[in-house]
Design a protein around this motif. Structure first.
Motif, mmCIF file in Angstrom:
data_model
loop_
_atom_site.group_PDB
_atom_site.id
_atom_site.type_symbol
_atom_site.label_atom_id
_atom_site.label_comp_id
_atom_site.label_asym_id
_atom_site.label_seq_id
_atom_site.Cartn_x
_atom_site.Cartn_y
_atom_site.Cartn_z
ATOM 1 N N ARG A 37 43.154 39.596 65.957
ATOM 2 C CA ARG A 37 41.772 39.989 65.688
ATOM 3 C C ARG A 37 41.552 40.417 64.246
ATOM 4 O O ARG A 37 40.417 40.621 63.835
ATOM 5 C CB ARG A 37 41.370 41.141 66.610
ATOM 6 N N VAL A 38 42.602 40.611 63.481
ATOM 7 C CA VAL A 38 42.469 41.083 62.105
ATOM 8 C C VAL A 38 43.116 40.064 61.177
ATOM 9 O O VAL A 38 44.230 39.610 61.425
ATOM 10 C CB VAL A 38 43.148 42.461 61.922
ATOM 11 N N HIS A 39 42.419 39.707 60.086
ATOM 12 C CA HIS A 39 43.032 38.838 59.091
ATOM 13 C C HIS A 39 42.506 39.190 57.700
ATOM 14 O O HIS A 39 41.505 39.900 57.561
ATOM 15 C CB HIS A 39 42.794 37.361 59.408
ATOM 16 N N LEU A 40 43.185 38.694 56.698
ATOM 17 C CA LEU A 40 42.798 38.910 55.310
ATOM 18 C C LEU A 40 42.112 37.672 54.759
ATOM 19 O O LEU A 40 42.467 36.546 55.104
ATOM 20 C CB LEU A 40 44.026 39.223 54.444
ATOM 21 N N ASP A 41 41.130 37.897 53.886
ATOM 22 C CA ASP A 41 40.524 36.836 53.089
ATOM 23 C C ASP A 41 40.890 37.075 51.630
ATOM 24 O O ASP A 41 40.773 38.212 51.135
ATOM 25 C CB ASP A 41 38.997 36.845 53.216
ATOM 26 N N LEU A 42 41.321 36.042 50.944
ATOM 27 C CA LEU A 42 41.685 36.146 49.536
ATOM 28 C C LEU A 42 40.542 35.646 48.661
ATOM 29 O O LEU A 42 39.873 34.664 48.988
ATOM 30 C CB LEU A 42 42.953 35.344 49.244
ATOM 31 N N ALA A 43 40.335 36.313 47.534
ATOM 32 C CA ALA A 43 39.243 35.976 46.622
ATOM 33 C C ALA A 43 39.697 34.956 45.586
ATOM 34 O O ALA A 43 40.876 34.919 45.198
ATOM 35 C CB ALA A 43 38.749 37.238 45.914
ATOM 36 N N THR A 44 38.760 34.127 45.124
ATOM 37 C CA THR A 44 39.011 33.227 44.005
ATOM 38 C C THR A 44 37.822 33.294 43.046
ATOM 39 O O THR A 44 36.734 33.750 43.416
ATOM 40 C CB THR A 44 39.207 31.769 44.475
ATOM 41 N N GLU A 88 36.194 30.283 48.930
ATOM 42 C CA GLU A 88 35.550 29.716 47.750
ATOM 43 C C GLU A 88 34.983 30.870 46.915
ATOM 44 O O GLU A 88 34.838 31.993 47.424
ATOM 45 C CB GLU A 88 34.436 28.751 48.182
ATOM 46 N N PRO A 89 34.678 30.667 45.634
ATOM 47 C CA PRO A 89 34.161 31.762 44.802
ATOM 48 C C PRO A 89 32.883 32.366 45.394
ATOM 49 O O PRO A 89 31.958 31.631 45.771
ATOM 50 C CB PRO A 89 33.876 31.086 43.458
ATOM 51 N N ARG A 90 32.864 33.682 45.508
ATOM 52 C CA ARG A 90 31.675 34.386 46.000
ATOM 53 C C ARG A 90 31.428 35.594 45.099
ATOM 54 O O ARG A 90 32.338 36.389 44.838
ATOM 55 C CB ARG A 90 31.854 34.848 47.443
ATOM 56 N N GLU A 91 30.204 35.751 44.667
ATOM 57 C CA GLU A 91 29.864 36.813 43.738
ATOM 58 C C GLU A 91 30.173 38.195 44.317
ATOM 59 O O GLU A 91 30.608 39.094 43.601
ATOM 60 C CB GLU A 91 28.378 36.729 43.366
ATOM 61 N N VAL A 92 29.989 38.356 45.616
ATOM 62 C CA VAL A 92 30.187 39.663 46.224
ATOM 63 C C VAL A 92 31.633 40.145 46.073
ATOM 64 O O VAL A 92 31.897 41.352 46.054
ATOM 65 C CB VAL A 92 29.773 39.626 47.720
ATOM 66 N N GLY A 111 39.739 42.339 43.372
ATOM 67 C CA GLY A 111 41.146 42.019 43.254
ATOM 68 C C GLY A 111 41.481 40.849 44.156
ATOM 69 O O GLY A 111 40.585 40.201 44.706
ATOM 70 N N PRO A 112 42.766 40.541 44.340
ATOM 71 C CA PRO A 112 43.135 39.331 45.082
ATOM 72 C C PRO A 112 42.736 39.350 46.550
ATOM 73 O O PRO A 112 42.522 38.300 47.142
ATOM 74 C CB PRO A 112 44.654 39.253 44.916
ATOM 75 N N ILE A 113 42.668 40.526 47.170
ATOM 76 C CA ILE A 113 42.223 40.616 48.558
ATOM 77 C C ILE A 113 40.727 40.898 48.552
ATOM 78 O O ILE A 113 40.279 41.942 48.083
ATOM 79 C CB ILE A 113 42.971 41.715 49.329
ATOM 80 N N ALA A 114 39.947 39.950 49.065
ATOM 81 C CA ALA A 114 38.504 40.123 49.104
ATOM 82 C C ALA A 114 38.097 41.075 50.211
ATOM 83 O O ALA A 114 37.284 41.987 50.004
ATOM 84 C CB ALA A 114 37.813 38.770 49.307
ATOM 85 N N THR A 115 38.658 40.870 51.394
ATOM 86 C CA THR A 115 38.210 41.643 52.546
ATOM 87 C C THR A 115 39.219 41.585 53.678
ATOM 88 O O THR A 115 40.013 40.655 53.781
ATOM 89 C CB THR A 115 36.841 41.120 53.037
ATOM 90 N N TRP A 145 32.983 55.168 54.162
ATOM 91 C CA TRP A 145 32.681 53.948 53.415
ATOM 92 C C TRP A 145 31.207 53.589 53.569
ATOM 93 O O TRP A 145 30.568 53.902 54.578
ATOM 94 C CB TRP A 145 33.554 52.796 53.908
ATOM 95 N N THR A 146 30.675 52.924 52.548
ATOM 96 C CA THR A 146 29.277 52.545 52.509
ATOM 97 C C THR A 146 29.064 51.229 53.254
ATOM 98 O O THR A 146 29.806 50.265 53.050
ATOM 99 C CB THR A 146 28.805 52.381 51.048
ATOM 100 N N VAL A 147 28.050 51.196 54.116
ATOM 101 C CA VAL A 147 27.683 49.963 54.812
ATOM 102 C C VAL A 147 26.774 49.154 53.892
ATOM 103 O O VAL A 147 25.672 49.579 53.562
ATOM 104 C CB VAL A 147 26.980 50.258 56.141
ATOM 105 N N HIS A 148 27.235 47.980 53.451
ATOM 106 C CA HIS A 148 26.483 47.138 52.534
ATOM 107 C C HIS A 148 25.629 46.102 53.258
ATOM 108 O O HIS A 148 24.645 45.608 52.701
ATOM 109 C CB HIS A 148 27.424 46.425 51.567
ATOM 110 N N GLU A 149 26.036 45.747 54.454
ATOM 111 C CA GLU A 149 25.313 44.721 55.208
ATOM 112 C C GLU A 149 25.615 44.922 56.678
ATOM 113 O O GLU A 149 26.757 45.206 57.051
ATOM 114 C CB GLU A 149 25.759 43.333 54.753
#
Length: 245
Positions: free
Chosen positions: A69-76, A121-125, A130-134, A155-159
């Motif tokens: 149920r838990v996974h990492l997303d990497l940023a580019t 894929e590249p996302r402005e958010v 750093g390398p771990i997006a979320t 933590w702040t709820v952004h969405e």
């Protein structure tokens, strides 16, 4: 009193090998204080720096490999960066994974022990995470999960919507924590979970009591007599409140 979301914890068949893969993947440094536990830290941070984010790999005898149920997303940062990162991770031992994603702009991979993760894929958010997006947690009710984890960590709820919720530290640093609606209860135990650190650490018992008042419950994952407390959030996802080891 505060609780810091300081790290994710991977259960691993081979903590050293899996740690080496992720160290190469993220460009972080490895350390190990005890056999069976490998620690991963970003360069420039020393535990428990409140602005840092860490990963622990803990050896367990469970060999199963399923979608958790838990996974990492990497940023580019660009399409070229995404392609290069996917190629490099594949060379390191990652493999393509099909979780029913269909035709999407991100790439789904599995690490050498089968833990699924995404190269986005590249996302402005995510430009400054750093390398771990979320960290992404599948859930039945993103709104309720955002309320619990927002109150638990500050933590702040952004969405937030019926299908998705996104939180980040109040300081606006490090990766996001996201909840994605997926029908049905958890089918398996989480091989990846979150660790929280009280500040000061002596407030562990008070923080555990506060979390239980918010809806957390005690959890037994066979931990025995340890310095940390294992709890589960309102949807049954285990997490740990660390103490002084």
């Amino acid at each position: 009193m505060t609780l810091r979301l300081v790290q994710v914890n991977f259960k691993a068949r081979d903590d050293s090998a899996l740690g080496r893969f992720w160290a190469e993947a993220l460009g972080w440094r490895l350390s190990s204080e005890v056999p069976g536990v490998t620690n991963l830290e970003p360069h420039g941070f020393d535990w428990p720096d409140p602005d840092g984010f860490y990963i622990d790999f803990v050896a367990v005898p469970d060999p199963e490999t399923v979608k958790y149920r838990v996974h990492l997303d990497l940023a580019t940062t660009s399409a070229e960066h995404q392609a290069e990162l996917v190629a490099r991770l594949t060379e390191l031992g990652a493999a393509p994974a099909d979780v029913g994603q269909g035709d999407v702009p991100w790439t789904v991979l599995a690490d050498p022990e089968g833990n699924v993760f995404c190269v986005l894929e590249p996302r402005e958010v995510y430009r400054d995470t750093g390398p771990i997006a979320t960290m992404v947690v599948d859930c039945e009710d993103p709104r309720a999960q955002a309320r619990f984890w927002g109150e638990a960590t500050g933590w702040t709820v952004h969405e937030v919507s019926d299908d998705h919720a996104r939180l980040r530290s109040a300081e606006g640093t490090g990766p996001y924590l996201e909840f994605l609606r997926v029908p049905g209860p958890p089918a398996v135990w989480n091989r990846i979970h979150i660790d929280l650190l009280p500040h000061p650490v002596e407030e562990q018992e008070a923080e555990v009591a506060r979390l239980r008042a918010l809806g957390a419950t005690a959890a037994d994952v066979g931990q025995g007599e340890v310095s940390w407390k294992v709890l589960a959030d309102p949807e049954g996802n285990e997490f740990c409140v660390l103490g002084r080891g």
